[in-house]
Write an enzyme that holds these catalytic residues in place. Structure first.
Site, PDB file in Angstrom:
ATOM      1  N   THR A 125       0.822  -1.218   0.000  1.00  0.00           N
ATOM      2  CA  THR A 125       0.000   0.000   0.000  1.00  0.00           C
ATOM      3  C   THR A 125       0.856   1.268   0.000  1.00  0.00           C
ATOM      4  O   THR A 125       1.986   1.259   0.513  1.00  0.00           O
ATOM      5  CB  THR A 125      -0.911   0.003   1.251  1.00  0.00           C
ATOM      6  OG1 THR A 125      -1.494   1.280   1.417  1.00  0.00           O
ATOM      7  CG2 THR A 125      -0.142  -0.329   2.521  1.00  0.00           C
ATOM      8  N   ASP A 126       0.290   2.343  -0.520  1.00  0.00           N
ATOM      9  CA  ASP A 126       1.001   3.634  -0.479  1.00  0.00           C
ATOM     10  C   ASP A 126       1.165   4.143   0.960  1.00  0.00           C
ATOM     11  O   ASP A 126       1.971   5.025   1.230  1.00  0.00           O
ATOM     12  CB  ASP A 126       0.293   4.691  -1.345  1.00  0.00           C
ATOM     13  CG  ASP A 126      -1.139   4.985  -0.931  1.00  0.00           C
ATOM     14  OD1 ASP A 126      -1.640   4.350   0.015  1.00  0.00           O
ATOM     15  OD2 ASP A 126      -1.772   5.865  -1.570  1.00  0.00           O
ATOM     16  N   GLU A 127       0.368   3.565   1.885  1.00  0.00           N
ATOM     17  CA  GLU A 127       0.430   4.047   3.279  1.00  0.00           C
ATOM     18  C   GLU A 127       1.779   3.772   3.929  1.00  0.00           C
ATOM     19  O   GLU A 127       2.093   4.365   4.955  1.00  0.00           O
ATOM     20  CB  GLU A 127      -0.687   3.421   4.111  1.00  0.00           C
ATOM     21  CG  GLU A 127      -2.050   3.824   3.629  1.00  0.00           C
ATOM     22  CD  GLU A 127      -3.159   3.668   4.670  1.00  0.00           C
ATOM     23  OE1 GLU A 127      -2.849   3.474   5.854  1.00  0.00           O
ATOM     24  OE2 GLU A 127      -4.322   3.754   4.267  1.00  0.00           O
ATOM     25  N   TYR A 153      -1.653  -0.350  11.255  1.00  0.00           N
ATOM     26  CA  TYR A 153      -1.878  -1.043   9.966  1.00  0.00           C
ATOM     27  C   TYR A 153      -0.719  -0.795   9.006  1.00  0.00           C
ATOM     28  O   TYR A 153      -0.097  -1.737   8.490  1.00  0.00           O
ATOM     29  CB  TYR A 153      -3.204  -0.579   9.324  1.00  0.00           C
ATOM     30  CG  TYR A 153      -3.279  -0.868   7.835  1.00  0.00           C
ATOM     31  CD1 TYR A 153      -3.417  -2.180   7.376  1.00  0.00           C
ATOM     32  CD2 TYR A 153      -3.167   0.157   6.884  1.00  0.00           C
ATOM     33  CE1 TYR A 153      -3.442  -2.462   6.004  1.00  0.00           C
ATOM     34  CE2 TYR A 153      -3.205  -0.116   5.524  1.00  0.00           C
ATOM     35  CZ  TYR A 153      -3.337  -1.421   5.089  1.00  0.00           C
ATOM     36  OH  TYR A 153      -3.360  -1.693   3.746  1.00  0.00           O
ATOM     37  N   LYS A 157       2.197  -3.336   7.365  1.00  0.00           N
ATOM     38  CA  LYS A 157       2.409  -3.537   5.920  1.00  0.00           C
ATOM     39  C   LYS A 157       3.860  -3.187   5.552  1.00  0.00           C
ATOM     40  O   LYS A 157       4.478  -3.848   4.718  1.00  0.00           O
ATOM     41  CB  LYS A 157       1.439  -2.678   5.099  1.00  0.00           C
ATOM     42  CG  LYS A 157      -0.026  -3.043   5.218  1.00  0.00           C
ATOM     43  CD  LYS A 157      -0.371  -4.413   4.659  1.00  0.00           C
ATOM     44  CE  LYS A 157      -0.314  -4.474   3.147  1.00  0.00           C
ATOM     45  NZ  LYS A 157      -0.752  -5.816   2.644  1.00  0.00           N
TER      46      LYS A 157
HETATM   47  P1  NAD Z   1     -10.235  -6.692   2.644  1.00  0.00           P
HETATM   48  O1  NAD Z   1     -10.191  -6.382   4.104  1.00  0.00           O
HETATM   49  O2  NAD Z   1     -11.457  -6.354   1.859  1.00  0.00           O
HETATM   50  O3  NAD Z   1      -9.970  -8.260   2.431  1.00  0.00           O
HETATM   51  C1  NAD Z   1      -8.988  -8.958   3.123  1.00  0.00           C
HETATM   52  C2  NAD Z   1      -9.206 -10.452   2.888  1.00  0.00           C
HETATM   53  O4  NAD Z   1      -8.155 -11.167   3.544  1.00  0.00           O
HETATM   54  C3  NAD Z   1     -10.527 -10.987   3.463  1.00  0.00           C
HETATM   55  O5  NAD Z   1     -11.138 -11.851   2.546  1.00  0.00           O
HETATM   56  C4  NAD Z   1     -10.089 -11.751   4.713  1.00  0.00           C
HETATM   57  O6  NAD Z   1     -10.947 -12.833   5.047  1.00  0.00           O
HETATM   58  C5  NAD Z   1      -8.711 -12.245   4.289  1.00  0.00           C
HETATM   59  N1  NAD Z   1      -7.840 -12.509   5.441  1.00  0.00           N
HETATM   60  C6  NAD Z   1      -7.585 -11.690   6.496  1.00  0.00           C
HETATM   61  N2  NAD Z   1      -6.760 -12.308   7.361  1.00  0.00           N
HETATM   62  C7  NAD Z   1      -6.457 -13.515   6.822  1.00  0.00           C
HETATM   63  C8  NAD Z   1      -5.629 -14.592   7.236  1.00  0.00           C
HETATM   64  N3  NAD Z   1      -4.954 -14.539   8.390  1.00  0.00           N
HETATM   65  N4  NAD Z   1      -5.529 -15.669   6.449  1.00  0.00           N
HETATM   66  C9  NAD Z   1      -6.207 -15.738   5.266  1.00  0.00           C
HETATM   67  N5  NAD Z   1      -7.019 -14.756   4.841  1.00  0.00           N
HETATM   68  C10 NAD Z   1      -7.136 -13.652   5.608  1.00  0.00           C
HETATM   69  O7  NAD Z   1      -8.949  -6.005   2.039  1.00  0.00           O
HETATM   70  P2  NAD Z   1      -8.723  -5.293   0.611  1.00  0.00           P
HETATM   71  O8  NAD Z   1      -9.161  -3.891   0.715  1.00  0.00           O
HETATM   72  O9  NAD Z   1      -9.254  -6.171  -0.452  1.00  0.00           O
HETATM   73  O10 NAD Z   1      -7.117  -5.276   0.570  1.00  0.00           O
HETATM   74  C11 NAD Z   1      -6.409  -6.388   0.037  1.00  0.00           C
HETATM   75  C12 NAD Z   1      -4.918  -6.099   0.108  1.00  0.00           C
HETATM   76  O11 NAD Z   1      -4.622  -4.928  -0.626  1.00  0.00           O
HETATM   77  C13 NAD Z   1      -4.408  -5.847   1.524  1.00  0.00           C
HETATM   78  O12 NAD Z   1      -3.149  -6.460   1.650  1.00  0.00           O
HETATM   79  C14 NAD Z   1      -4.283  -4.337   1.623  1.00  0.00           C
HETATM   80  O13 NAD Z   1      -3.250  -3.981   2.508  1.00  0.00           O
HETATM   81  C15 NAD Z   1      -3.928  -3.984   0.185  1.00  0.00           C
HETATM   82  N6  NAD Z   1      -4.343  -2.670  -0.291  1.00  0.00           N
HETATM   83  C16 NAD Z   1      -5.637  -2.251  -0.161  1.00  0.00           C
HETATM   84  C17 NAD Z   1      -6.025  -1.012  -0.695  1.00  0.00           C
HETATM   85  C18 NAD Z   1      -7.447  -0.520  -0.596  1.00  0.00           C
HETATM   86  O14 NAD Z   1      -7.713   0.623  -0.978  1.00  0.00           O
HETATM   87  N7  NAD Z   1      -8.403  -1.307  -0.144  1.00  0.00           N
HETATM   88  C19 NAD Z   1      -5.080  -0.223  -1.350  1.00  0.00           C
HETATM   89  C20 NAD Z   1      -3.761  -0.683  -1.445  1.00  0.00           C
HETATM   90  C21 NAD Z   1      -3.413  -1.901  -0.935  1.00  0.00           C
HETATM   91  O1  DAU Z   2      -4.093   4.112   0.618  1.00  0.00           O
HETATM   92  C1  DAU Z   2      -4.364   2.746   0.573  1.00  0.00           C
HETATM   93  C2  DAU Z   2      -5.179   2.346   1.790  1.00  0.00           C
HETATM   94  O2  DAU Z   2      -6.483   2.847   1.588  1.00  0.00           O
HETATM   95  C3  DAU Z   2      -5.199   0.838   2.025  1.00  0.00           C
HETATM   96  O3  DAU Z   2      -3.897   0.401   2.324  1.00  0.00           O
HETATM   97  C4  DAU Z   2      -6.141   0.489   3.185  1.00  0.00           C
HETATM   98  O4  DAU Z   2      -6.239  -0.920   3.317  1.00  0.00           O
HETATM   99  C5  DAU Z   2      -7.504   1.057   2.858  1.00  0.00           C
HETATM  100  O5  DAU Z   2      -8.406   0.794   3.934  1.00  0.00           O
HETATM  101  C6  DAU Z   2      -7.423   2.561   2.598  1.00  0.00           C
HETATM  102  O6  DAU Z   2      -7.062   3.274   3.823  1.00  0.00           O
HETATM  103  P1  DAU Z   2      -7.746   4.668   4.238  1.00  0.00           P
HETATM  104  O7  DAU Z   2      -7.599   4.840   5.691  1.00  0.00           O
HETATM  105  O8  DAU Z   2      -7.282   5.762   3.350  1.00  0.00           O
HETATM  106  O9  DAU Z   2      -9.291   4.337   3.809  1.00  0.00           O
HETATM  107  P2  DAU Z   2     -10.676   4.628   4.560  1.00  0.00           P
HETATM  108  O10 DAU Z   2     -11.755   4.304   3.585  1.00  0.00           O
HETATM  109  O11 DAU Z   2     -10.734   4.002   5.910  1.00  0.00           O
HETATM  110  O12 DAU Z   2     -10.638   6.195   4.766  1.00  0.00           O
HETATM  111  C7  DAU Z   2     -10.494   7.079   3.670  1.00  0.00           C
HETATM  112  C8  DAU Z   2     -10.453   8.495   4.214  1.00  0.00           C
HETATM  113  O13 DAU Z   2     -11.765   8.829   4.725  1.00  0.00           O
HETATM  114  C9  DAU Z   2      -9.508   8.682   5.386  1.00  0.00           C
HETATM  115  O14 DAU Z   2      -8.939   9.972   5.315  1.00  0.00           O
HETATM  116  C10 DAU Z   2     -10.400   8.581   6.612  1.00  0.00           C
HETATM  117  C11 DAU Z   2     -11.717   9.151   6.122  1.00  0.00           C
HETATM  118  N1  DAU Z   2     -12.952   8.588   6.723  1.00  0.00           N
HETATM  119  C12 DAU Z   2     -13.078   7.238   6.766  1.00  0.00           C
HETATM  120  C13 DAU Z   2     -14.208   6.658   7.306  1.00  0.00           C
HETATM  121  C14 DAU Z   2     -14.361   5.153   7.392  1.00  0.00           C
HETATM  122  C15 DAU Z   2     -13.946   9.436   7.162  1.00  0.00           C
HETATM  123  O15 DAU Z   2     -13.834  10.665   7.089  1.00  0.00           O
HETATM  124  N2  DAU Z   2     -15.083   8.861   7.686  1.00  0.00           N
HETATM  125  C16 DAU Z   2     -15.242   7.505   7.799  1.00  0.00           C
HETATM  126  O16 DAU Z   2     -16.298   7.065   8.342  1.00  0.00           O
END
Ligand code: NAD
Ligand code: DAU
Length: 339
Positions: A125-127, A153, A157
């Protein structure tokens, strides 16, 4: 080609499985997922009967079970999406984040070493880069930006990324890493900003915005992320990190107002609430490397992608209503009541 996709019952992993099975009909895909609160088997129902697909419910931290699966399936490639992914939950309780995101990654890579694979891909992730100030729009994260994670988190990562690079250098494991910005699209779990806002707006509930809503995220349609990982797997250089992002920066408040407009809901639903602890201000990816080396560019413009996403949530109410009716209610109350 046989691929193990971990975390494939979650948001991005499921979209990736759909992409791979459609584009490469000769590939075998095994989804390894623990089905935590964020994993949903109903998400995968359209591929369950596909003879090239197998679902295995298991924890990536369970070494014996993971080794058994590798022994049985002899995968060529592993793509690790499995993670605890929600920043707010990591602030509430970091432990499981360290277990799954770091130790789970270690178990998977040990299995790769033991049984031999041609590629281990870590979905990061970019985080991991921390955040950027709002008053320096000229700054972007490149692959050379130092790791500077803020939350439990993102630190978990970042630790996993370091371990992946260590396995490359120490053992010669053929790894790649992608670091993507915020994704949006179908099957996004409703704890995250965009699906939470859509679901609450449709139920005429308050729309919680942290702080003043000025924090900026760089939104990318999920299919574009899946295509980037596909390219890295097939054409990326081993040992390399690739940033993935679409130069689509938007403040949270803009996103929430846009969703209100699209759904015909009043902005009076917006409720400014206490800020997230240690809240990252701005993320912004420089995707020059993946564009230059692999020809990747985002294809879905945000204006179209958000309409498509909202339409999906309208057409698939049962998917998210089922989630909202379960344990999610306790989570929501804990996070948002009296906030
Ligand atoms: P998500 O939370 O929607 O899904 C995570 C999945 O992993 C779920 O199906 C869960 O059951 C499974 N899981 C969790 N713990 C596990 C374990 N111990 N063993 C096996 N399976 C397990 O997450 P997402 O948003 O789809 O993110 C997927 C990946 O991409 C993550 O690694 C996250 O860090 C990365 N990522 C997410 C975003 C985003 O915007 N959502 C952006 C950049 C990177
Ligand atoms: O940048 C990549 C990341 O993006 C991934 O690595 C993470 O897995 C993914 O969850 C996401 O993280 P963020 O923290 O950026 O996403 P989230 O949707 O939780 O929040 C987006 C922005 O909105 C953040 O600045 C917090 C804000 N927010 C979030 C929630 C849930 C609110 O203002 N209100 C809310 O209720």
């Amino acid at each position: 080609m046989k691929m193990i996709v971990t975390g494939g019952a979650g948001f991005i992993g499921s979209n990736f499985i759909f992409h791979i099975l459609k584009k490469y009909p000769s590939y075998g895909v095994i989804c390894l997922d623990k089905l935590t609160y964020a994993g949903n088997l109903s998400t995968l129902k359209s591929v369950m009967e596909n003879p090239n697909f197998r679902f295995v419910k298991e924890d990536i931290c369970n070494r014996a079970a993971v080794y058994r699966l590798f022994e049985e399936e002899k995968p060529d490639v592993v793509v690790n999406f499995a993670a605890e992914s929600h920043v707010d939950r990591s602030i509430d309780n970091p432990e499981i984040f360290l277990q799954t995101n770091i130790l789970g990654t270690q178990v998977l890579m040990d299995a790769c070493r033991q049984y031999g694979i041609t590629r281990y891909h870590q979905v990061s992730t970019d985080e991991v880069y921390g955040d950027l100030p709002l008053d320096r729009p000229d700054l972007f994260f490149t692959e050379e930006t130092p790791i500077h994670a803020s939350s439990p988190y993102s630190s978990s990562k970042a630790a996993a990324d370091l371990l992946v690079l260590a396995y490359y250098r120490t053992y010669g494991l053929p790894v790649t890493i992608s670091r993507c910005s915020n994704n949006y699209g179908p099957y996004h779990f409703p704890e995250k900003l965009i699906p939470l806002t859509i679901a609450n707006a449709l139920n005429d509930k308050p729309l919680p915005v942290y702080g003043q809503g000025l924090n900026v995220r760089d939104w990318l349609y999920v299919e574009d992320h899946c295509k980037a990982i596909d390219l890295i797997l097939h054409k990326g250089r081993v040992g390399e990190i690739y940033n993935v992002g679409g130069h689509n920066e938007m403040a949270n408040i803009e996103i929430v107002k846009l969703i209100c407009k699209e759904l015909g809901k009043p902005e009076s639903l917006i409720k400014f609430v206490a800020d997230r602890k240690g809240h990252d201000m701005r993320y912004a990816i420089d995707p020059t490397k993946i564009h230059r080396e692999l020809g990747w560019l985002p294809e879905t413009k945000f204006a179209y992608g958000i309409k498509k996403t909202i339409a999906w949530y309208l057409e698939n109410r049962e998917w998210w209503e089922e989630i909202l009716s379960g344990d999610y209610q306790q989570y929501y109350e804990k996070m948002y009541q009296n906030r």
